[in-house]
Design an enzyme around this catalytic site. Structure first.
Site, PDB file in Angstrom:
ATOM      1  CB  CYS A   1      -5.159  -1.194  -1.818  1.00  0.00           C
ATOM      2  SG  CYS A   1      -6.097  -0.379  -0.702  1.00  0.00           S
TER       3      CYS A   1
ATOM      4  CB  CYS B   1     -11.035  -2.870   0.564  1.00  0.00           C
ATOM      5  SG  CYS B   1      -9.727  -1.784  -1.176  1.00  0.00           S
TER       6      CYS B   1
ATOM      7  CG  ASN C   1      -0.438  -0.012   2.164  1.00  0.00           C
ATOM      8  OD1 ASN C   1       0.666  -1.021   2.719  1.00  0.00           O
ATOM      9  ND2 ASN C   1      -0.942   0.271   3.479  1.00  0.00           N
ATOM     10  CB  ILE C   2       2.139   3.341  -2.458  1.00  0.00           C
ATOM     11  CG1 ILE C   2       2.590   2.111  -2.308  1.00  0.00           C
ATOM     12  CG2 ILE C   2       2.487   4.746  -2.448  1.00  0.00           C
ATOM     13  CD1 ILE C   2       3.756   2.298  -3.912  1.00  0.00           C
ATOM     14  CD  GLU C   3      -1.066   4.948   4.284  1.00  0.00           C
ATOM     15  OE1 GLU C   3      -0.467   6.111   5.089  1.00  0.00           O
ATOM     16  OE2 GLU C   3      -2.188   4.084   4.586  1.00  0.00           O
TER      17      GLU C   3
ATOM     18  CD  GLU D   1      -5.590  -5.881  -0.651  1.00  0.00           C
ATOM     19  OE1 GLU D   1      -5.098  -4.694  -1.017  1.00  0.00           O
ATOM     20  OE2 GLU D   1      -6.630  -6.075   0.263  1.00  0.00           O
TER      21      GLU D   1
ATOM     22  CB  CYS E   1      -8.992  -4.312  -3.909  1.00  0.00           C
ATOM     23  SG  CYS E   1      -7.854  -3.552  -3.742  1.00  0.00           S
TER      24      CYS E   1
HETATM   25  N1  THU Z   1      -5.383  -1.007   2.299  1.00  0.00           N
HETATM   26  C1  THU Z   1      -4.844  -1.903   1.427  1.00  0.00           C
HETATM   27  O1  THU Z   1      -3.796  -1.878   1.361  1.00  0.00           O
HETATM   28  N2  THU Z   1      -5.605  -2.702   1.387  1.00  0.00           N
HETATM   29  C2  THU Z   1      -6.581  -3.246   1.291  1.00  0.00           C
HETATM   30  O2  THU Z   1      -7.736  -4.452   1.173  1.00  0.00           O
HETATM   31  C3  THU Z   1      -7.603  -2.994   2.926  1.00  0.00           C
HETATM   32  C4  THU Z   1      -6.926  -0.928   2.809  1.00  0.00           C
HETATM   33  C5  THU Z   1      -4.379  -0.157   2.668  1.00  0.00           C
HETATM   34  C6  THU Z   1      -5.275   1.550   2.402  1.00  0.00           C
HETATM   35  C7  THU Z   1      -4.091   2.040   3.414  1.00  0.00           C
HETATM   36  O3  THU Z   1      -2.683   2.865   2.738  1.00  0.00           O
HETATM   37  C8  THU Z   1      -4.272   1.548   4.963  1.00  0.00           C
HETATM   38  O4  THU Z   1      -4.648   0.044   3.527  1.00  0.00           O
HETATM   39  C9  THU Z   1      -5.671   1.604   5.662  1.00  0.00           C
HETATM   40  O5  THU Z   1      -6.681   2.169   5.465  1.00  0.00           O
END
Ligand code: THU
Length: 141
Positions: free
Chosen positions: A60, A96, A49-51, A62, A99
């Site tokens: 996300c 989520c 995941n890259i915010e 995935e 995804c």
């Molecule tokens: N996130 C994912 O990478 N995959 C998911 O299926 C759910 C959420 C990440 C997004 C964000 O960076 C962090 O988790 C919290 O939501």
């Protein structure tokens, strides 16, 4: 080398996802996620995941793993593994909704999704089929 067994693929995917999770860029949520996909050609692609400071731009793990595979020309994904940390009260963390819809574009309904949570060194895995996570995916066909 002979064709890997389902168990071998599962273990390799979980290890790759756990490794990818180390690269998580998540300074806002502090929730690290790693994902790995296995393609029909037998390759593993990973993502994390890259915010972003503009929160909605976060992508996300995935989707990053899926797009790495598709971007490399391997658009038939046959399995996915996901590794997260244990959250209080949650036995498993699943992909989520956004995804799930993206996965439905590139994975068959019966493809396995291996969802692992880490508690220290312990990794607990729950396996579901994609169709259990998104039974009525949108499609145009
Ligand atoms: N996130 C994912 O990478 N995959 C998911 O299926 C759910 C959420 C990440 C997004 C964000 O960076 C962090 O988790 C919290 O939501």
């Amino acid at each position: 080398m002979s064709k890997p067994t389902t168990k071998e693929i599962q273990a390799a995917l979980l290890d790759a996802a756990q490794q990818a999770r180390e690269n998580s860029y998540s300074p806002y949520s502090h929730f690290k996620v790693g994902a790995a996909v296995f393609t029909r050609q037998g390759h593993i692609f990973t993502g994390t995941n890259i915010e972003n400071a503009s929160y909605g731009l976060t992508v996300c793990a995935e989707r990053n793993a899926t797009f790495a595979a598709v971007g490399a020309g391997e658009k038939d994904i046959v399995a996915l593994a996901l590794v997260t940390q244990k959250l209080p009260g949650a036995k498993v963390n699943s992909p989520c909704g956004a995804c799930r819809q993206v996965l439905a574009e590139f994975m068959p309904p019966n493809a396995p999704i291996y969802m692992a949570v880490l508690e220290g060194k312990k990794r607990t895995v729950v396996t579901k089929k994609l169709k259990d996570l998104i039974p009525l995916a949108f499609n145009l066909s």
